[in-house]
Structure formats: structure tokens, C-alpha cells
Design a protein around this motif. Structure first.
Motif, PDB file in Angstrom:
ATOM      1  N   HIS A  16       0.830  -1.218   0.000  1.00 40.03           N
ATOM      2  CA  HIS A  16       0.000   0.000   0.000  1.00 40.03           C
ATOM      3  C   HIS A  16       0.861   1.263   0.000  1.00 40.03           C
ATOM      4  O   HIS A  16       0.536   2.243  -0.679  1.00 40.03           O
ATOM      5  CB  HIS A  16      -0.937   0.005   1.210  1.00 40.03           C
ATOM      6  N   THR A  17       1.936   1.240   0.771  1.00 44.49           N
ATOM      7  CA  THR A  17       2.805   2.421   0.852  1.00 44.49           C
ATOM      8  C   THR A  17       3.469   2.689  -0.499  1.00 44.49           C
ATOM      9  O   THR A  17       3.548   3.836  -0.935  1.00 44.49           O
ATOM     10  CB  THR A  17       3.873   2.223   1.948  1.00 44.49           C
ATOM     11  N   TYR A  67       0.861   4.148  -2.771  1.00 45.17           N
ATOM     12  CA  TYR A  67       0.593   5.525  -2.356  1.00 45.17           C
ATOM     13  C   TYR A  67       1.677   6.468  -2.880  1.00 45.17           C
ATOM     14  O   TYR A  67       1.381   7.514  -3.459  1.00 45.17           O
ATOM     15  CB  TYR A  67       0.526   5.577  -0.819  1.00 45.17           C
ATOM     16  N   GLU A  68       2.935   6.087  -2.702  1.00 47.75           N
ATOM     17  CA  GLU A  68       4.046   6.940  -3.143  1.00 47.75           C
ATOM     18  C   GLU A  68       4.071   7.071  -4.665  1.00 47.75           C
ATOM     19  O   GLU A  68       4.351   8.136  -5.196  1.00 47.75           O
ATOM     20  CB  GLU A  68       5.377   6.370  -2.639  1.00 47.75           C
ATOM     21  N   THR A 120       0.917   9.385  -5.627  1.00 42.70           N
ATOM     22  CA  THR A 120       0.973  10.777  -5.168  1.00 42.70           C
ATOM     23  C   THR A 120       2.279  11.473  -5.504  1.00 42.70           C
ATOM     24  O   THR A 120       2.392  12.687  -5.308  1.00 42.70           O
ATOM     25  CB  THR A 120       0.763  10.852  -3.642  1.00 42.70           C
ATOM     26  N   GLU A 173       1.560  14.270   3.297  1.00 44.09           N
ATOM     27  CA  GLU A 173       0.280  13.724   3.747  1.00 44.09           C
ATOM     28  C   GLU A 173      -0.790  14.816   3.781  1.00 44.09           C
ATOM     29  O   GLU A 173      -1.939  14.579   3.460  1.00 44.09           O
ATOM     30  CB  GLU A 173       0.414  13.065   5.128  1.00 44.09           C
ATOM     31  N   LEU A 216      -5.111   9.512   7.500  1.00 46.53           N
ATOM     32  CA  LEU A 216      -4.126   9.151   6.500  1.00 46.53           C
ATOM     33  C   LEU A 216      -2.794   8.782   7.157  1.00 46.53           C
ATOM     34  O   LEU A 216      -2.192   7.756   6.831  1.00 46.53           O
ATOM     35  CB  LEU A 216      -3.933  10.292   5.498  1.00 46.53           C
ATOM     36  N   LEU A 271      -1.060   5.113   6.953  1.00 43.75           N
ATOM     37  CA  LEU A 271       0.271   4.982   6.354  1.00 43.75           C
ATOM     38  C   LEU A 271       1.270   4.390   7.341  1.00 43.75           C
ATOM     39  O   LEU A 271       2.145   3.616   6.957  1.00 43.75           O
ATOM     40  CB  LEU A 271       0.770   6.330   5.828  1.00 43.75           C
ATOM     41  N   LEU A 308      -3.926   1.049   3.709  1.00 44.28           N
ATOM     42  CA  LEU A 308      -4.954   2.060   3.464  1.00 44.28           C
ATOM     43  C   LEU A 308      -6.299   1.360   3.327  1.00 44.28           C
ATOM     44  O   LEU A 308      -6.382   0.274   2.763  1.00 44.28           O
ATOM     45  CB  LEU A 308      -4.639   2.817   2.169  1.00 44.28           C
ATOM     46  N   VAL A 336      -8.283   4.360  -0.604  1.00 43.39           N
ATOM     47  CA  VAL A 336      -7.635   4.047  -1.882  1.00 43.39           C
ATOM     48  C   VAL A 336      -8.454   4.667  -3.015  1.00 43.39           C
ATOM     49  O   VAL A 336      -7.905   5.287  -3.928  1.00 43.39           O
ATOM     50  CB  VAL A 336      -7.486   2.518  -2.074  1.00 43.39           C
ATOM     51  N   ILE A 356      -8.058   8.594  -2.875  1.00 44.28           N
ATOM     52  CA  ILE A 356      -6.740   9.024  -3.368  1.00 44.28           C
ATOM     53  C   ILE A 356      -6.654   8.813  -4.880  1.00 44.28           C
ATOM     54  O   ILE A 356      -6.147   9.669  -5.605  1.00 44.28           O
ATOM     55  CB  ILE A 356      -5.614   8.270  -2.627  1.00 44.28           C
ATOM     56  N   THR A 392      -3.721  -2.434  -4.864  1.00 42.32           N
ATOM     57  CA  THR A 392      -3.586  -2.641  -3.419  1.00 42.32           C
ATOM     58  C   THR A 392      -4.179  -3.982  -2.979  1.00 42.32           C
ATOM     59  O   THR A 392      -4.291  -4.258  -1.789  1.00 42.32           O
ATOM     60  CB  THR A 392      -4.267  -1.492  -2.641  1.00 42.32           C
TER      61      THR A 392
END
Length: 153
Positions: free
Chosen positions: A3-4, A7-8, A11, A16, A30, A34, A39, A44, A47, A62
Motif C-alpha cells: 500500500h505504501t 501511495y508513493e 501521489t 500527507e 491518512l 500509512l 490504506l 484508496v 486518493i 492494493t
């Protein structure tokens, strides 16, 4: 996918707070998710929408959804359905490489051993055309073991 990492990637390592404002998720929620590395599916989706990514793709990445749940095609069938260019571009992005450079290398390797065949030699008018053969439609001669086989006349 982790998930991390997802996310990275989505985004672009935004703060955050910036992600919270863009997606409508509270910063504390959030940060907490994280920190756990997980998430929620709702976040998800939020975002994904905030960063112009398909929510379905986000849920698949994810692992909330399996690819076959989204489509009636298996992962292998989906990969097979992609053009070489899209597949290489996607792989290049995942590896952090320049997609165009990787595509050019792939095209060069595919065509490096290709040789042009020589042009056929045109037949001169003085050379006769080769004879044409036609299969006989006559009943085949009986062979040894056939009822009609004999020693001959």
C-alpha cells in the motif's frame, strides 16, 4: 503491491497534508493508515480519484480486488492483450526507466537480425515457361494385397 509503495507512486511523494486536502481524507486518518502500511479501500478510492487514477486500478494494485474480478480475463490474458509498446512503457515506468529509450532498444533488438531477401530474378522472354503438370484422375493401379492385384498380363 504494498500500500505504501502504491501511495508513493500515485501521489509522487506528496506530503500527507497535500494528499489529505486533495482527497478529502483527514490528515490524522491518512497518517495512521500509512504508519500501519494499510490504506482502507475507501481511502484508496479517494486518493485514486484525487490523482486521476482509476479507482478500480487502485483497488487492484492494493489487492482489494483481484484482476479477474474486474474483468473476465486472467492477468496473463490481460497482459497478452496489451500492445508491445504499452507493455514496454508500463514496464519501464515500473522499473524507473525512460519508456522511449527502452522501446527503442526493444525495437532495435527485434530488427537487428532481419535481412532483406534479394529481389526475384525476372524471367526473360526467351526462356520457355516451365511445363505445367496436372494430376492424373485415372483409377490408381491395384497394389500387392488388393483384391484386383495380379501378376500382370
Amino acid at each position: 503491491m504494498n500500500h505504501t509503495t502504491w501511495y508513493e507512486r500515485i501521489t509522487g511523494n506528496a506530503t500527507e497534508r497535500a494528499v489529505s486536502l486533495a482527497s478529502g481524507i483527514t490528515t490524522s486518518t491518512l497518517n495512521r493508515q500509512l504508519a500501519k502500511g494499510v490504506l482502507s479501500p475507501e481511502n484508496v478510492i479517494a486518493i485514486s480519484r484525487a490523482y486521476g487514477v482509476s479507482p478500480i486500478q487502485g483497488l487492484v494494485s492494493t489487492e482489494y480486488l483481484k484482476p479477474e474480478e474486474v474483468s473476465d480475463m486472467s492477468e496473463e490474458q490481460m497482459a497478452d492483450s496489451l500492445s508491445d509498446r504499452i507493455l514496454i512503457q508500463t514496464l519501464a515506468k515500473r522499473l524507473g526507466e525512460d519508456p522511449e529509450e527502452l522501446m527503442n532498444e526493444a525495437e532495435e533488438s527485434l530488427t537487428s537480425n532481419v535481412r532483406r531477401l534479394p529481389q526475384p530474378i525476372e524471367q526473360s522472354e526467351s526462356e520457355p515457361e516451365p511445363e505445367r503438370y496436372v494430376a492424373k484422375r485415372k483409377k490408381p493401379e491395384p497394389g500387392e494385397g488388393d483384391d484386383d492385384y495380379g501378376a500382370g498380363a
